[in-house]
Scaffold this motif. Structure first.
Motif, PDB file in Angstrom:
ATOM      1  N   CYS A   1      17.442  -2.474  20.344  1.00 53.22           N
ATOM      2  CA  CYS A   1      16.485  -3.269  20.718  1.00 53.22           C
ATOM      3  C   CYS A   1      16.677  -4.920  21.045  1.00 53.22           C
ATOM      4  CB  CYS A   1      15.310  -3.093  19.802  1.00 53.22           C
ATOM      5  SG  CYS A   1      14.813  -1.475  19.793  1.00 53.22           S
ATOM      6  N   VAL A   2      17.647  -5.283  20.200  1.00 49.04           N
ATOM      7  CA  VAL A   2      17.878  -6.717  20.243  1.00 49.04           C
ATOM      8  C   VAL A   2      18.597  -7.222  21.456  1.00 49.04           C
ATOM      9  CG1 VAL A   2      18.527  -8.708  18.816  1.00 49.04           C
ATOM     10  CG2 VAL A   2      17.245  -7.069  17.679  1.00 49.04           C
ATOM     11  N   THR A   3      19.995  -6.518  21.199  1.00 54.44           N
ATOM     12  CA  THR A   3      21.192  -6.705  22.030  1.00 54.44           C
ATOM     13  C   THR A   3      21.153  -6.011  23.528  1.00 54.44           C
ATOM     14  OG1 THR A   3      22.378  -5.337  20.897  1.00 54.44           O
ATOM     15  CG2 THR A   3      22.449  -7.353  20.245  1.00 54.44           C
ATOM     16  N   ASN A   4      20.349  -4.836  23.511  1.00 53.99           N
ATOM     17  CA  ASN A   4      20.594  -3.891  24.660  1.00 53.99           C
ATOM     18  C   ASN A   4      21.969  -3.084  24.681  1.00 53.99           C
ATOM     19  OD1 ASN A   4      17.840  -3.806  25.484  1.00 53.99           O
ATOM     20  ND2 ASN A   4      18.205  -5.734  26.539  1.00 53.99           N
TER      21      ASN A   4
ATOM     22  N   CYS B   1      12.157   0.247  22.473  1.00 48.63           N
ATOM     23  CA  CYS B   1      13.398   0.704  22.180  1.00 48.63           C
ATOM     24  C   CYS B   1      13.951   1.962  22.875  1.00 48.63           C
ATOM     25  CB  CYS B   1      13.745   0.913  20.694  1.00 48.63           C
ATOM     26  SG  CYS B   1      13.330  -0.715  19.703  1.00 48.63           S
ATOM     27  N   GLN B   2      14.849   2.024  23.298  1.00 47.61           N
ATOM     28  CA  GLN B   2      15.393   3.247  23.909  1.00 47.61           C
ATOM     29  C   GLN B   2      16.547   3.897  22.976  1.00 47.61           C
ATOM     30  OE1 GLN B   2      17.346   2.161  27.706  1.00 47.61           O
ATOM     31  NE2 GLN B   2      15.560   1.305  28.600  1.00 47.61           N
TER      32      GLN B   2
ATOM     33  N   TYR C   1      17.793  -5.382  13.985  1.00 50.40           N
ATOM     34  CA  TYR C   1      16.619  -5.767  13.644  1.00 50.40           C
ATOM     35  C   TYR C   1      16.744  -7.204  13.637  1.00 50.40           C
ATOM     36  CZ  TYR C   1      12.160  -7.075  11.655  1.00 50.40           C
ATOM     37  OH  TYR C   1      10.891  -7.562  11.464  1.00 50.40           O
ATOM     38  N   GLU C   2      16.179  -7.873  14.683  1.00 48.79           N
ATOM     39  CA  GLU C   2      16.185  -9.419  14.746  1.00 48.79           C
ATOM     40  C   GLU C   2      17.556  -9.853  14.648  1.00 48.79           C
ATOM     41  OE1 GLU C   2      13.297 -11.167  12.074  1.00 48.79           O
ATOM     42  OE2 GLU C   2      11.645 -10.299  13.293  1.00 48.79           O
ATOM     43  N   ASN C   3      18.007 -10.868  13.642  1.00 50.81           N
ATOM     44  CA  ASN C   3      19.546 -11.324  13.398  1.00 50.81           C
ATOM     45  C   ASN C   3      20.268 -10.101  12.458  1.00 50.81           C
ATOM     46  OD1 ASN C   3      19.057 -13.291  15.191  1.00 50.81           O
ATOM     47  ND2 ASN C   3      18.547 -14.665  13.446  1.00 50.81           N
ATOM     48  N   TRP C   4      19.966  -9.177  12.203  1.00 49.88           N
ATOM     49  CA  TRP C   4      20.442  -8.268  11.242  1.00 49.88           C
ATOM     50  C   TRP C   4      21.002  -6.746  11.884  1.00 49.88           C
ATOM     51  CZ3 TRP C   4      21.084  -9.813   6.307  1.00 49.88           C
ATOM     52  CH2 TRP C   4      20.419 -10.954   5.975  1.00 49.88           C
ATOM     53  N   ARG C   5      22.095  -6.392  11.367  1.00 53.42           N
ATOM     54  CA  ARG C   5      22.654  -5.166  12.036  1.00 53.42           C
ATOM     55  C   ARG C   5      23.008  -4.229  10.886  1.00 53.42           C
ATOM     56  NH1 ARG C   5      20.907  -7.898  15.172  1.00 53.42           N
ATOM     57  NH2 ARG C   5      21.937  -8.979  16.811  1.00 53.42           N
ATOM     58  N   ARG C   6      22.528  -3.012  10.878  1.00 50.75           N
ATOM     59  CA  ARG C   6      22.992  -2.101  10.054  1.00 50.75           C
ATOM     60  C   ARG C   6      24.210  -1.406  10.178  1.00 50.75           C
ATOM     61  NH1 ARG C   6      18.469   2.378   9.520  1.00 50.75           N
ATOM     62  NH2 ARG C   6      19.598   3.354  11.072  1.00 50.75           N
ATOM     63  N   VAL C   7      25.019  -1.658   9.259  1.00 48.06           N
ATOM     64  CA  VAL C   7      26.420  -1.098   9.566  1.00 48.06           C
ATOM     65  C   VAL C   7      27.022  -0.099   8.611  1.00 48.06           C
ATOM     66  CG1 VAL C   7      26.905  -3.177  10.705  1.00 48.06           C
ATOM     67  CG2 VAL C   7      27.502  -2.963   7.970  1.00 48.06           C
TER      68      VAL C   7
END
Length: 182
Positions: free
Chosen positions: A44-47, A38-39, A90-96
């Motif tokens: 990390c999932v969608t760039n 990850c940058q 993280y995978e199919n999840w987004r922290r919002v």
């Protein structure tokens, strides 16, 4: 380990079915996917950049303590089109989080790429153009959600309840300062 490697050897047609420990380790380790590096400021999932703004797709979305259905629900978003800021993936999840910082992990299917803003200034002025001297076409109450049509540094053209106009980015939440949106 030797028995598993031997079985793999037989299944793969590698001869007698007996592999050395090093050969077995090579088979096992080469099947692993490469680790994702990850940058900072990139998902990390969608760039895609982090943080970034999206909106709530439906009229309800559960925000969970962690990324998965087994985690408890901490918050429920109940306003369709509400702007949300993605801070992690993280995978199919987004922290919002919302404009007040409340939030959690939401399944990506509950989010939309349609950009919206939340008016944060009471009686915010919508103008005919992106200039403080342009005529005022309407005023918006605090808490109104509108769709972004376009943004330039310091100004966004929005549609609020069918009325279109330019609003200062300091009067809304859902766009970064200086961000351009087409």
């Amino acid at each position: 380990m030797i028995w598993v490697a031997g079985l793999l050897g037989v299944l793969l047609g590698l001869g007698s079915g007996t592999l050395s420990a090093q050969e077995a380790d090579a088979l096992v380790t080469t099947d692993k996917p490469p680790e994702v590096q990850c940058q900072p400021d990139v998902g990390c999932v969608t760039n895609l950049p982090l943080p970034r703004f999206v909106s709530l797709k439906g009229s309800e979305g559960n925000a969970r303590r962690g990324p998965g259905l087994t985690h408890r629900i901490d918050w429920v978003f109940t306003r369709a089109g509400m702007p949300l800021k993605i801070t992690a993936e993280y995978e199919n999840w987004r922290r919002v989080e919302d404009s007040e910082g409340a939030g959690g992990w939401v399944h990506y299917s509950l989010l939309s790429g349609v950009r919206t803003v939340l008016v944060t200034l009471d009686m915010a002025e919508l103008r005919d153009g992106p200039d403080d001297t342009a005529p005022v076409v309407a005023q918006a109450e605090m808490g109104v959600v509108g769709r972004i049509l376009e943004c330039r540094p310091h100004w966004c053209r929005v549609s609020l309840d069918g009325t279109r106009g330019w609003i200062r980015t300091t009067a809304v939440w859902g766009v970064k300062e200086g961000e351009s949106v087409e």
